[in-house]
Write an enzyme that holds these catalytic residues in place. Structure first.
Site, PDB file in Angstrom:
ATOM      1  CB  CYS A 117      -1.025  -0.018   1.129  1.00  0.00           C
ATOM      2  SG  CYS A 117      -2.334   1.211   0.856  1.00  0.00           S
ATOM      3  CG  HIS A 223      -4.069  -3.127   2.797  1.00  0.00           C
ATOM      4  ND1 HIS A 223      -3.023  -2.739   3.606  1.00  0.00           N
ATOM      5  CD2 HIS A 223      -4.615  -1.993   2.324  1.00  0.00           C
ATOM      6  CE1 HIS A 223      -2.952  -1.420   3.634  1.00  0.00           C
ATOM      7  NE2 HIS A 223      -3.902  -0.936   2.862  1.00  0.00           N
ATOM      8  CD  GLU A 225      -1.963  -5.659   5.177  1.00  0.00           C
ATOM      9  OE1 GLU A 225      -1.493  -5.999   4.067  1.00  0.00           O
ATOM     10  OE2 GLU A 225      -2.456  -4.542   5.395  1.00  0.00           O
TER      11      GLU A 225
END
Ligand code: MN
Length: 256
Positions: A117, A223, A225
């Site tokens: 990001c 993202h 994660e």
């Protein structure tokens, strides 16, 4: 989720963080999703704060196996030679300086780097590229790249360049769907990076170093994660690719 390797073998990576007021006091902050995703891939995260002296942060890279540049604030446009536009959010000078020093030191040390990001934007700026300060919004409804809502919702497709590091990481498919929580993006790409993913509107969603570059970089605008528990394997694959590269270090030729 248990780590995929024995903890004694686990690589340690520097993970950047921000400072924000919490309860009226400036405190370090990192979304714990990064910690869970890295631990899940068998990697030990070491959180690095913005420092007043960025060279000290760069020294820390002598002690770690890799670098993760995380999400967060907009970058000060002066860092890429642009006038600030009204839509650009407030920047954090210490964080910008610390992360630029870390990115350049990682390049000098050929330290494997995963950028997420803000991380892909920071990396591009650190290497001489520029950013779009505010992506066009869809007046008719929620914007493509910052739809709001659940951070685990996949918001748009990403076309993946064949035979790229990203393509291998996500299992060889040509299109994935990604979550999206950004209003800025890579504009002019820095020398040394190649684009390996775009959304249907042409926004740069992934970049990496060339296959013959000894510096391993994988950078994404979404993202991953937040998506490691997803039924689709793509985002776990991003962290697994990073972990594999950390474990082989510089001893093996590219193709990992
Ligand atoms: Mn996006």
């Amino acid at each position: 989720m248990s780590p995929s390797v024995q903890s004694g073998d686990s690589p340690v990576v520097a993970v950047t963080a921000t400072v924000e007021p919490i309860g009226g006091v400036p405190r370090l902050r990192l979304n714990a999703a990064y910690v869970r995703a890295l631990e899940g891939a068998g990697i030990v995260p070491l959180v690095v704060p913005p420092l007043a002296d960025p060279e000290r942060a760069a020294r820390l890279l002598e002690r770690v196996d890799g670098l993760v540049l995380t999400g967060g604030e907009d970058i000060e446009p002066a860092r890429y030679g642009a006038e600030r536009r009204p839509e650009c959010g407030p920047a954090q000078a210490d964080r910008d300086a610390t992360e630029i020093a870390l990115a350049r030191a990682a390049r000098d040390r050929r330290l494997p780097t995963l950028a997420i990001c803000r991380g892909i934007q920071l990396l591009n700026v650190a290497l001489g590229g520029t950013l779009v300060q505010h992506l066009a919004e869809d007046a008719a409804g929620p914007s493509t790249h910052r739809p709001g809502g659940d951070r685990t919702s996949r918001a748009h497709d990403v076309a993946v360049v064949a035979d790229s590091r990203l393509a291998r990481a996500v299992g060889g498919v040509s299109t994935i769907a990604a979550n999206s929580s950004h209003h800025q993006a890579v504009d002019r790409l820095a020398r040394g990076l190649v684009v390996t993913g775009r959304s249907p509107d042409g926004t740069v969603e992934a970049a990496e170093t060339a296959p013959d570059d000894p510096w391993w970089v994988l950078a994404v605008q979404w993202h991953p994660e937040e998506l490691v528990e997803s039924p689709e394997p793509w985002d776990r694959g991003v962290f697994a690719a990073f972990a594999r590269r950390l474990q082989v270090g510089g001893r093996w030729p590219e193709r990992t």
